[in-house]
Design an enzyme around this catalytic site. Structure first.
Site, short mmCIF file in Angstrom:
data_model
loop_
_atom_site.label_atom_id
_atom_site.label_comp_id
_atom_site.label_asym_id
_atom_site.label_seq_id
_atom_site.Cartn_x
_atom_site.Cartn_y
_atom_site.Cartn_z
CG ASN A 1 -2.20 0.80 0.93
OD1 ASN A 1 -2.62 0.93 -0.21
ND2 ASN A 1 -2.80 1.33 1.96
CE LYS B 1 2.57 -6.53 -5.52
NZ LYS B 1 3.74 -5.74 -5.09
N PRO C 1 2.81 -11.80 -9.71
CG PRO C 1 4.65 -10.64 -8.91
CD PRO C 1 4.20 -11.46 -10.07
CG ASP D 1 0.70 -4.74 -9.17
OD1 ASP D 1 0.13 -3.83 -9.80
OD2 ASP D 1 1.57 -5.45 -9.67
CG PHE E 1 3.95 -3.28 -12.90
CD1 PHE E 1 2.92 -2.93 -12.05
CD2 PHE E 1 5.21 -2.73 -12.68
CE1 PHE E 1 3.14 -2.05 -11.00
CE2 PHE E 1 5.43 -1.86 -11.63
CZ PHE E 1 4.39 -1.51 -10.79
#
Length: 286
Positions: A122, A219, A236, A238, A280
């Site tokens: 986060n 993650k 992962p 995200d 990503f």
DNA sequence: TACCAGGAGAGCG
DNA sequence: CGCTCTCATGGT
């Protein structure tokens, strides 16, 4: 001999390698760029990197004859064309690959990679970098650098973080992640979780083992499995990749992260992790 | 399954 | 300057 003869330098000839994208795309958090030159610490070695077309120039502050540690970290021997050839031939994947041809995955030291991603939850990449630089500066030992370079530090070991306690971690802006990192450091330093032993496990078992550590969910585990251990199937999920997958592949449904993760490992093939990094980067830079 | 705490800075209007 | 979002996890 010149006064700084203790230093070493080498040049690698490379193809399809974008150093800036690879070091700056958020898989590693401790590289600093100054005028197109990258400075960082790999293990206990300070190194300066510069890309000039098809050449990659590296400098160290101490005498170096064996450069295998750098080849391994930068994954210079990966045949990226062969990896790209395994990707599914669909429009989103083509666009992602085309947006950054030379993007690579690194092979990072295990503990630093794990700690970095425990601290990442986060947070934005800029903030994650601040946290990890602070951790190294406050708790890590100094390493020799070339004259004129910024001071550099080894990333603190698990045992070192255990000794430091939670207060310095709070000072490094880890917030609620501080007790996670401290407790994980205890489990690693105490041998309760053996990071090296995880290398030999299957992907599923290795993932479950990492997730025993506090602050490590699906993650973060996949990030460490991909960027540290080099499990090629780790994918992962995200917020960016979640957005990309939903938008590009499931425009009318809202699959959970777990379902997306399973879909991705099947859809993107044996090198799903590389595909993830391209998606990503594509989502973040377009 | 779905929500929420905890935490602080960057990026935006 | 206030507001939103951030490469999530753990607990309820």
């Amino acid at each position: 001999m010149p006064p700084h003869s203790a230093a070493s330098a080498i040049s690698f000839s490379i193809r399809d390698y974008d150093l800036a994208a690879t070091l700056g795309c958020g898989q590693a958090f401790r590289w600093r760029k100054r005028d197109g030159v990258w400075e960082g610490v790999i293990g206990a070695r300070w190194v300066r990197l510069r890309q000039d077309g098809k050449y990659l120039h590296a400098e160290t502050a101490v005498p170096t004859s064996d450069w295998s540690w750098l080849r391994d970290y930068l994954q210079l021997d990966v045949d990226i064309a062969a990896v790209l050839a395994t990707f599914p031939d669909d429009a989103p994947m083509r666009a992602a690959v085309q947006s950054c041809r030379g993007l690579r995955l690194l092979r990072q030291p295990l503990w630093e990679c794990l700690a970095g991603f425990i601290s990442s939850s986060n947070k934005q990449i800029v903030q994650i970098a601040q946290i990890n630089h602070a951790l190294a500066e406050r708790l890590g030992e100094r390493v020799p650098v070339l004259p004129g370079a910024s001071p550099a530090f080894v990333f603190p070991s698990a045992a070192h973080i255990v000794d430091a306690g939670v207060a310095p971690l709070r000072d490094c802006k880890l917030g609620y992640r501080a007790p996670y990192l401290l407790q994980s450091a205890r489990m690693v330093a105490g041998g309760e979780v053996d990071l090296a032993a995880i290398k030999t496990m299957s992907y599923a078992v290795a993932r479950a083992e990492l997730m025993r550590l506090p602050g490590v969910g699906p993650k973060v585990a996949d990030c460490v499995l991909l960027f540290g251990y080099g499990f090629p199937e780790a994918f992962p999920v995200d917020v960016w990749v979640m957005r990309a997958l939903r938008e590009l592949y499931f425009p009318r449904r809202k699959p959970t992260a777990q379902r997306l993760s399973r879909f991705a490992r099947k859809h993107f093939g044996p090198h799903a992790g590389y595909a993830q990094q391209y998606l990503f980067h594509y989502m973040r830079t377009r």
